[in-house]
Design an enzyme around this catalytic site. Structure first.
Site, PDB file in Angstrom:
ATOM      1  N   CYS A  81       0.949  -1.383  -0.120  1.00 26.59           N
ATOM      2  CA  CYS A  81      -0.036   0.023   0.015  1.00 26.59           C
ATOM      3  C   CYS A  81       0.854   1.115   0.124  1.00 26.59           C
ATOM      4  O   CYS A  81       0.306   2.366  -0.050  1.00 26.59           O
ATOM      5  CB  CYS A  81      -0.894  -0.042   1.118  1.00 26.59           C
ATOM      6  SG  CYS A  81      -2.056  -1.361   1.325  1.00 26.59           S
ATOM      7  N   CYS A 202     -14.078  -0.331   6.986  1.00 27.04           N
ATOM      8  CA  CYS A 202     -13.081  -1.178   6.178  1.00 27.04           C
ATOM      9  C   CYS A 202     -12.839  -0.029   4.908  1.00 27.04           C
ATOM     10  O   CYS A 202     -14.043   0.293   4.378  1.00 27.04           O
ATOM     11  CB  CYS A 202     -13.515  -2.412   5.720  1.00 27.04           C
ATOM     12  SG  CYS A 202     -13.566  -3.573   7.114  1.00 27.04           S
ATOM     13  N   SER A 203     -11.767   0.039   4.580  1.00 24.19           N
ATOM     14  CA  SER A 203     -11.530   1.054   3.146  1.00 24.19           C
ATOM     15  C   SER A 203     -12.177   0.303   2.189  1.00 24.19           C
ATOM     16  O   SER A 203     -12.412  -0.806   2.091  1.00 24.19           O
ATOM     17  CB  SER A 203      -9.954   1.189   2.958  1.00 24.19           C
ATOM     18  OG  SER A 203      -9.407  -0.035   3.016  1.00 24.19           O
ATOM     19  N   HIS A 329      -9.389   3.328  -1.745  1.00 25.56           N
ATOM     20  CA  HIS A 329      -8.361   2.681  -1.534  1.00 25.56           C
ATOM     21  C   HIS A 329      -7.674   2.055  -2.736  1.00 25.56           C
ATOM     22  O   HIS A 329      -7.569   0.854  -2.661  1.00 25.56           O
ATOM     23  CB  HIS A 329      -7.901   2.048  -0.162  1.00 25.56           C
ATOM     24  CG  HIS A 329      -6.677   1.574   0.256  1.00 25.56           C
ATOM     25  ND1 HIS A 329      -5.267   2.264  -0.283  1.00 25.56           N
ATOM     26  CD2 HIS A 329      -6.259   0.770   1.043  1.00 25.56           C
ATOM     27  CE1 HIS A 329      -4.347   1.322  -0.040  1.00 25.56           C
ATOM     28  NE2 HIS A 329      -4.794   0.604   0.979  1.00 25.56           N
TER      29      HIS A 329
END
Ligand code: ZN
Lengths: 381, 143
Positions: A81, A202-203, A329
């Protein structure tokens, strides 16, 4: 060594683009950033491209096939990430080294069909998932959050408030995947994925791309410093050995080390920051990073969210873009997109979500495995 | 081959679970003789201090305390939920992750810092060749 300036930066709206390819998405962001800088691909001396899921796919070169094959060196980066921030830092390094005066950075990812649980599987014998605990991302970050709860008494409700805040922020960001408020009851009553992370904590896995044009000081002056943003610090760390790292990825130590190096490089401290875009891959994570980045004292993060200090208008606004939780994301694009957000505020161009008078901002991403990237940006004019 | 393995008893679910002939199973760590760091599984270099060839096997304790946990309600297809994913600090050193069983999977019943013990059971699934696996679990321990 030359200072490095952001001369152009932009992103496409994060969302789902199943009918478009990764190079197409990257090319769109690249052109937006070039237009923002008033430059063309012919002006660019090197391309640094961040993409994770197709790391072997020569994405950078394929972006040039879309927008102009000028024969410049292309480097493709993958760093979980932290992929986008890593590509950005590679570009920064080339200018610092005096090798280039103008480089293009692109972060791009297409995640459409990936579930919210992340990787998993693999290994010899039988699956360990559900037998030796869980390796899903929501669980890994739930356990990291529970460590904070254990030390400081942080509650499910406090973690949930992070998601309420970031979703509220995203309402004013037209480039965010979602632009909807989620009240506290809605967040807490959403499907529990891995306690204390509910689905709304949660993304969002999305497709996205963001790009930046970086220049040496000489070139920046030539082009005009009017809307330029100075890169005051660029830091990358990996995870040092820590006590439980073998079974419980430690996202704290590498962030703390990166933060302290970034503040030192910039000659600034957390008290000088006007806004922060940090890695809220899960609501639990944001709480940890308030302390890891020195935005509050150890043990004060729960109080910080309770008192609205990290909300827009608060003492130190965090993730005014909506964050990974609402904006989305897209792994490789995430780290460039948060640089776009901070730059936009420093340029005074963030419209209705503008953090008034913003002069200094920090971006942070962390990729499990682990890689932490921190940048500090400073307004020039 | 598969039949031979199956006939000679269960295989360990991870390399650091040891099944001695005629003895009780246990978890084994590797302790660095220089810095004292404890690892799980075979290795020859310490990633804490970088020293080579000074890691010695150490039998890990079957008791410890629950460090942190999560209650997992959604996992990959075919995985039974909910379950408690637990990180346990073993007495005398070593941190291990596994399922916490024999406790209701709610935040009210699972308490960080609670004493737990390591127990060994045959895993519910076999591999493609029909081999059985011995796994370790944690359960609450009376003080
Ligand atoms: Zn050592």
């Amino acid at each position: 060594m030359s200072d490095v300036y952001i001369m152009g930066i932009d992103m496409i709206r994060f969302g789902r683009y199943p009918d478009r390819s990764v190079p197409e998405l990257g090319a769109e962001a690249a052109l937006l950033a070039l237009d923002d800088a008033g430059l063309t691909i012919q002006d660019i001396e090197a391309l640094y491209c961040g993409n994770l899921m197709q790391a072997s796919g020569m994405i950078g070169q394929r972006i040039l096939r879309e927008i102009g094959q000028t024969g410049i060196p292309v480097t493709n980066s993958a760093n979980a990430c932290a992929t986008g921030a890593t590509a950005f830092r590679e570009g920064w390094t080339a200018i610092k080294a005096g090798l280039c005066d103008l480089v293009l950075v692109v972060g791009v990812e297409q995640l459409g069909k990936v579930g919210l649980l992340g990787g998993g599987g693999g290994g010899k014998g039988i699956s360990k998932e559900g037998l030796l605990g869980s390796g899903t991302m929501p669980c890994v970050f739930a356990e990291a959050g529970m460590e904070h709860a254990r030390k400081h008494g942080t509650t499910f409700e406090q973690f949930a408030k992070v998601s309420v805040k970031n979703h509220a922020h995203s309402v004013k960001n037209s480039k965010s995947m979602y632009q909807k408020e989620t009240p506290l009851e809605m967040v807490m009553n959403a499907e529990m994925i891995a306690y204390p992370n509910t689905k709304l904590m949660c993304s969002v896995n999305v497709d996205g791309a963001a790009a930046a044009v970086l220049a040496s000081e000489k070139k920046a002056r030539e082009l005009g410093l009017g809307r330029a943003v100075r890169v005051a610090a660029s830091i990358l760390t990996s995870d040092p050995f820590t006590e439980r790292d073998l079974v419980m990825p430690d996202v704290n130590t590498c962030t703390r080390q990166a933060a302290s190096k970034a503040y030192e490089m910039a000659g600034l401290g957390p008290q000088d920051l006007d806004l922060v875009e940090l890695h809220d891959c899960f609501a639990t994570a944001e709480i940890l990073h308030y302390e890891n980045l020195g935005l509050c004292a150890d043990g004060e993060a729960g109080k910080m969210i309770d008192e609205g200090e990290s909300a827009h208008g608060g003492r130190i606004p965090v993730n005014v873009s909506g964050g990974l939780l609402s904006k989305g994301h897209p792994l490789g694009a995430t780290g460039v997109a948060n640089l776009y957000e901070v730059s936009t505020h420093l340029r005074g161009e963030a419209g209705s979500r503008q953090v008034e008078g913003a002069k200094v901002g920090l971006t942070h991403v962390i990729g499990l495995g682990s890689a932490c990237g921190i940048h500090i940006l400073e307004k020039v004019g | 081959m598969a039949e031979e393995a199956a006939a000679s008893g269960p295989l360990p679910v991870v390399s650091f679970l040891k099944i001695p002939d005629g003895g009780d199973p246990y978890l084994e760590g590797q302790r660095c003789g220089d810095c004292g760091a404890i690892f799980l599984g075979e290795r020859s270099i310490c990633s804490n201090c970088g020293v080579r060839e000074n890691l010695k096997p150490q039998k890990l304790a079957d008791t410890g305390v629950l460090y942190v946990y999560s209650i997992v309600h959604r996992s990959f297809p075919g995985i039974e939920v909910p379950f408690v994913s637990a990180v346990v600090d073993l007495d005398g050193g070593g941190t291990v992750k596994g399922n916490l069983i024999n406790v209701e999977p709610t935040p009210e019943k699972v308490r960080m810092g609670m004493p737990v013990e390591v127990v060994y059971r045959i895993a519910p699934t076999k591999d493609r060749d029909g081999n059985e696996y011995l796994s370790y679990y944690f359960q609450p321990r009376e003080k």
